[in-house]
Design a protein around this motif. Structure first.
Motif, PDB file in Angstrom:
ATOM      1  N   THR A 242     -14.355 -13.992   1.840  1.00 52.84           N
ATOM      2  CA  THR A 242     -15.023 -13.109   2.794  1.00 52.84           C
ATOM      3  C   THR A 242     -16.522 -13.119   2.542  1.00 52.84           C
ATOM      4  N   SER A 243     -17.275 -12.818   3.579  1.00 52.46           N
ATOM      5  CA  SER A 243     -18.735 -12.807   3.471  1.00 52.46           C
ATOM      6  C   SER A 243     -19.302 -11.975   4.602  1.00 52.46           C
ATOM      7  N   ASP A 244     -20.469 -11.414   4.361  1.00 55.78           N
ATOM      8  CA  ASP A 244     -21.184 -10.682   5.397  1.00 55.78           C
ATOM      9  C   ASP A 244     -22.277 -11.553   6.016  1.00 55.78           C
ATOM     10  N   SER A 245     -22.071 -12.881   5.935  1.00 57.26           N
ATOM     11  CA  SER A 245     -22.954 -13.896   6.519  1.00 57.26           C
ATOM     12  C   SER A 245     -24.315 -13.965   5.842  1.00 57.26           C
ATOM     13  N   PHE A 246     -24.403 -13.450   4.623  1.00 55.84           N
ATOM     14  CA  PHE A 246     -25.607 -13.705   3.838  1.00 55.84           C
ATOM     15  C   PHE A 246     -25.374 -14.952   2.984  1.00 55.84           C
ATOM     16  N   ASP A 247     -25.989 -15.059   1.844  1.00 55.12           N
ATOM     17  CA  ASP A 247     -25.916 -16.299   1.080  1.00 55.12           C
ATOM     18  C   ASP A 247     -24.814 -16.290   0.022  1.00 55.12           C
ATOM     19  N   GLU A 248     -23.871 -15.365   0.099  1.00 50.86           N
ATOM     20  CA  GLU A 248     -22.785 -15.310  -0.869  1.00 50.86           C
ATOM     21  C   GLU A 248     -21.430 -15.278  -0.158  1.00 50.86           C
ATOM     22  N   VAL A 249     -20.463 -15.975  -0.777  1.00 53.71           N
ATOM     23  CA  VAL A 249     -19.070 -15.922  -0.341  1.00 53.71           C
ATOM     24  C   VAL A 249     -18.263 -15.335  -1.497  1.00 53.71           C
ATOM     25  N   HIS A 250     -17.505 -14.285  -1.207  1.00 48.11           N
ATOM     26  CA  HIS A 250     -16.775 -13.560  -2.241  1.00 48.11           C
ATOM     27  C   HIS A 250     -15.297 -13.952  -2.202  1.00 48.11           C
ATOM     28  N   ILE A 251     -14.763 -14.346  -3.347  1.00 50.40           N
ATOM     29  CA  ILE A 251     -13.366 -14.752  -3.474  1.00 50.40           C
ATOM     30  C   ILE A 251     -12.575 -13.583  -4.067  1.00 50.40           C
ATOM     31  N   ILE A 252     -11.564 -13.136  -3.330  1.00 49.44           N
ATOM     32  CA  ILE A 252     -10.751 -11.977  -3.723  1.00 49.44           C
ATOM     33  C   ILE A 252      -9.328 -12.440  -3.986  1.00 49.44           C
ATOM     34  N   CYS A 253      -8.714 -11.896  -5.029  1.00 45.68           N
ATOM     35  CA  CYS A 253      -7.299 -12.160  -5.295  1.00 45.68           C
ATOM     36  C   CYS A 253      -6.456 -11.318  -4.333  1.00 45.68           C
ATOM     37  N   SER A 254      -5.596 -11.958  -3.559  1.00 47.23           N
ATOM     38  CA  SER A 254      -4.820 -11.224  -2.566  1.00 47.23           C
ATOM     39  C   SER A 254      -3.761 -10.335  -3.198  1.00 47.23           C
ATOM     40  N   ASN A 255      -3.337 -10.637  -4.413  1.00 50.11           N
ATOM     41  CA  ASN A 255      -2.317  -9.812  -5.080  1.00 50.11           C
ATOM     42  C   ASN A 255      -2.928  -8.574  -5.730  1.00 50.11           C
ATOM     43  N   ILE A 260     -12.805 -11.842  -7.617  1.00 55.45           N
ATOM     44  CA  ILE A 260     -12.731 -12.850  -8.672  1.00 55.45           C
ATOM     45  C   ILE A 260     -14.089 -13.464  -8.952  1.00 55.45           C
ATOM     46  N   LYS A 261     -14.772 -13.877  -7.896  1.00 58.80           N
ATOM     47  CA  LYS A 261     -16.046 -14.571  -8.075  1.00 58.80           C
ATOM     48  C   LYS A 261     -16.862 -14.478  -6.800  1.00 58.80           C
ATOM     49  N   SER A 262     -18.171 -14.442  -6.958  1.00 63.93           N
ATOM     50  CA  SER A 262     -19.104 -14.519  -5.835  1.00 63.93           C
ATOM     51  C   SER A 262     -19.831 -15.854  -5.907  1.00 63.93           C
ATOM     52  N   LEU A 263     -19.739 -16.636  -4.855  1.00 62.02           N
ATOM     53  CA  LEU A 263     -20.311 -17.977  -4.815  1.00 62.02           C
ATOM     54  C   LEU A 263     -21.668 -17.928  -4.122  1.00 62.02           C
ATOM     55  N   LYS A 264     -22.709 -18.268  -4.855  1.00 64.73           N
ATOM     56  CA  LYS A 264     -24.088 -18.173  -4.368  1.00 64.73           C
ATOM     57  C   LYS A 264     -24.507 -19.471  -3.687  1.00 64.73           C
ATOM     58  N   HIS A 265     -25.218 -19.341  -2.515  1.00 63.84           N
ATOM     59  CA  HIS A 265     -25.687 -20.490  -1.764  1.00 63.84           C
ATOM     60  C   HIS A 265     -27.184 -20.401  -1.526  1.00 63.84           C
ATOM     61  N   ASN A 266     -27.732 -21.499  -1.021  1.00 63.15           N
ATOM     62  CA  ASN A 266     -29.172 -21.541  -0.759  1.00 63.15           C
ATOM     63  C   ASN A 266     -29.538 -20.915   0.584  1.00 63.15           C
ATOM     64  N   CYS A 285     -23.182 -23.620   5.561  1.00 59.20           N
ATOM     65  CA  CYS A 285     -24.370 -22.775   5.685  1.00 59.20           C
ATOM     66  C   CYS A 285     -25.061 -23.007   7.025  1.00 59.20           C
ATOM     67  N   ILE A 286     -25.876 -22.039   7.419  1.00 59.79           N
ATOM     68  CA  ILE A 286     -26.480 -22.028   8.742  1.00 59.79           C
ATOM     69  C   ILE A 286     -27.409 -23.220   8.945  1.00 59.79           C
ATOM     70  N   GLN A 287     -27.990 -23.759   7.870  1.00 60.23           N
ATOM     71  CA  GLN A 287     -28.882 -24.908   7.958  1.00 60.23           C
ATOM     72  C   GLN A 287     -28.144 -26.243   7.955  1.00 60.23           C
ATOM     73  N   GLY A 288     -26.796 -26.191   7.932  1.00 62.50           N
ATOM     74  CA  GLY A 288     -26.007 -27.427   7.965  1.00 62.50           C
ATOM     75  C   GLY A 288     -25.576 -27.927   6.613  1.00 62.50           C
ATOM     76  N   GLU A 289     -25.885 -27.195   5.544  1.00 57.38           N
ATOM     77  CA  GLU A 289     -25.471 -27.628   4.207  1.00 57.38           C
ATOM     78  C   GLU A 289     -24.016 -27.223   3.959  1.00 57.38           C
ATOM     79  N   ILE A 290     -23.207 -28.154   3.494  1.00 62.12           N
ATOM     80  CA  ILE A 290     -21.806 -27.908   3.162  1.00 62.12           C
ATOM     81  C   ILE A 290     -21.648 -27.991   1.650  1.00 62.12           C
ATOM     82  N   THR A 291     -21.118 -26.931   1.061  1.00 64.76           N
ATOM     83  CA  THR A 291     -20.874 -26.884  -0.379  1.00 64.76           C
ATOM     84  C   THR A 291     -19.374 -26.781  -0.623  1.00 64.76           C
ATOM     85  N   ILE A 292     -18.866 -27.679  -1.469  1.00 61.90           N
ATOM     86  CA  ILE A 292     -17.449 -27.686  -1.824  1.00 61.90           C
ATOM     87  C   ILE A 292     -17.312 -27.076  -3.209  1.00 61.90           C
ATOM     88  N   TRP A 293     -16.551 -25.987  -3.297  1.00 58.93           N
ATOM     89  CA  TRP A 293     -16.359 -25.267  -4.554  1.00 58.93           C
ATOM     90  C   TRP A 293     -14.943 -25.509  -5.075  1.00 58.93           C
TER      91      TRP A 293
END
Length: 438
Positions: A242-255, A260-266, A285-293
């Motif tokens: 999940t994300s609020d469309s800023f520069d971080e994507v938050h990974i949550i354990c569904s159970n 779990i972790k916040s993934l930081k982007h440029n 990302c909005i500028q076209g950058e794709i990051t594989i985690w």
């Protein structure tokens, strides 16, 4: 009479030889036929027991060679005990091809015997009664339509706050159940189909709806997530991105419902998608950058820019894991082979430019034979594309029909049905005749 009895003895002797492997010619014939059907795998025995060479039998008077005696013992053992699983020879494709399990799922890479290829020009489909024709309380904008992974059931949700379940496949799509959740923006079923995950861009929580007991459970999002503008459940149901469309994507354990972790982007994140095996997450990302985690180490394993992208909008991964599709606000869709994105500057295998407005939805069907792209910025802006020819089906959308602004396109688990939601409160339903099952 004597001649007749003689003929019967000869016939009995011949049949006896065929049934009990006492004819050397028959054994050699069977072996030759088996050699023609079995792949040349150059198999060797796992071990050699020297005592087998010394093995003799007092009852072996009728067998002329040791080979025939061994064949007799083998035949007797298999007739009594059967062939053990470890001794069975696999099919030639399974023995020689890598990723055979994946290849059997991908329609455009390898088809099952007897199955017909999907035509790349004309898509056989039939328009059925709208899913929500009997109960249209979901609002004017149908934001989500989702098929149940196990049952012939579709979930329809909109901005009015009413979420409804309908039966699919009969003469009428009967309403099964309805419940309330305001401004639904994302819906996904758990892999076993027992729960439905719903999110709203206006709420700081998401809903886990128990379909067995018909009870909702509201789950608070982490404080770092202001609004779930992006909400995605992994294919195995273990993670929520999940994300609020800023520069971080938050990974949550569904159970455990814990962060779990916040993934930081440029840059600001436009969209995310999980890999088919839930081992990686692709952040666009909005500028076209794709990051594989990598979700086991939460480290970025690859970064690259989407070719020709100016403003990113959405991204989707095929269920087989072979293809990755990206869409931009300029109406361009790029399709990559995931095996080739490990290079320094990946180049798309195909660029699709049939739409001219912002791509808002990209969906592969389960067999990776159809790619659906749509844009809610313009009327009837939806295309179905055949894979791997990448030809647009000429008979869809139909010119006589006005679909208005398409919000989403979804396929049923076996691609037998296709659904679309629009901005006029309609959830369209189509039967794809090429696919036999729901």
């Amino acid at each position: 009479m004597k001649r007749k009895g003689s003929n019967l003895d000869v016939e009995e002797s011949r049949l006896s030889g065929l049934l009990f492997n006492k004819s050397k010619r028959f054994v050699e014939k069977i072996k030759n036929e088996e050699d023609q059907h079995l792949p040349d795998l150059n198999l060797k025995p796992a071990w050699i027991d020297e005592d087998d060479e010394q093995l003799t039998s007092n009852n072996n008077t009728k067998n002329k060679t040791t080979t025939l005696y061994a064949e007799k013992l083998k035949h007797k053992y298999e007739s009594l005990m059967g062939t053990p699983n470890w001794a069975k020879i696999k099919d030639k494709l399974e023995a020689n091809l890598e990723d055979s399990d994946i290849l059997r799922k991908v329609g455009h890479i390898q088809k099952k015997k007897g199955s017909l290829n999907l035509s790349n020009n004309f898509l056989q489909l039939r328009k059925l009664q709208n899913i929500n024709s009997e109960f249209r309380k979901q609002g004017q904008i149908i934001s989500c339509v989702e098929f149940h992974p196990k049952l012939s059931v579709a979930l329809v949700a909109g901005l009015s706050g009413v979420v409804s379940l309908f039966s699919v496949g009969g003469d009428t799509n009967n309403q099964l159940h309805s419940f309330k959740f305001n401004n639904v923006s994302a819906v996904q079923f758990s892999p076993d189909g027992s729960e439905a995950y719903l999110a709203s861009k206006a709420n700081h929580y998401y809903c886990m709806y128990d379909l067995v007991n018909a009870t909702p459970k509201m789950v608070q999002l982490p404080h770092c997530v202001k609004r779930p503008l992006i909400f995605k459940l992994s294919p195995n149901g273990k993670y929520i991105a999940t994300s609020d469309s800023f520069d971080e994507v938050h990974i949550i354990c569904s159970n455990s419902k814990e962060l779990i972790k916040s993934l930081k982007h440029n840059y600001k994140v436009a969209c995310v998608t999980f890999s088919h095996n839930s081992e990686q997450v692709y952040c666009y990302c909005i500028q076209g950058e794709i990051t594989i985690w990598d979700l086991s180490t939460f480290r970025a394993v690859k970064k690259f820019y989407d070719n020709g992208c100016i403003n990113a909008s959405c991204i989707s991964n095929s269920s087989c894991g072979k293809l990755l599709a990206t869409g931009s606000q300029e109406g361009i869709v790029n399709v990559y082979e995931t095996n080739n994105i490990t290079t320094s500057e990946p180049f798309p295998m195909k660029t699709i430019s049939n739409l001219t407005t912002k791509i808002t939805d990209i969906t592969f069907n389960n067999t990776t034979e159809i790619l659906a792209i749509s844009s809610y910025c313009f009327q009837n802006a939806v295309k179905l594309i055949h894979i791997p020819s990448y030809h647009v089906f000429s008979n869809f959308p139909q010119q006589a029909d006005n679909y208005n602004h398409i919000q989403c396109v979804r396929f049923s688990p076996n691609s037998g049905y296709m659904a679309m939601g629009n901005n006029k409160g309609a959830a369209y339903l189509y039967r794809l005749k090429h696919y036999k099952n729901y």
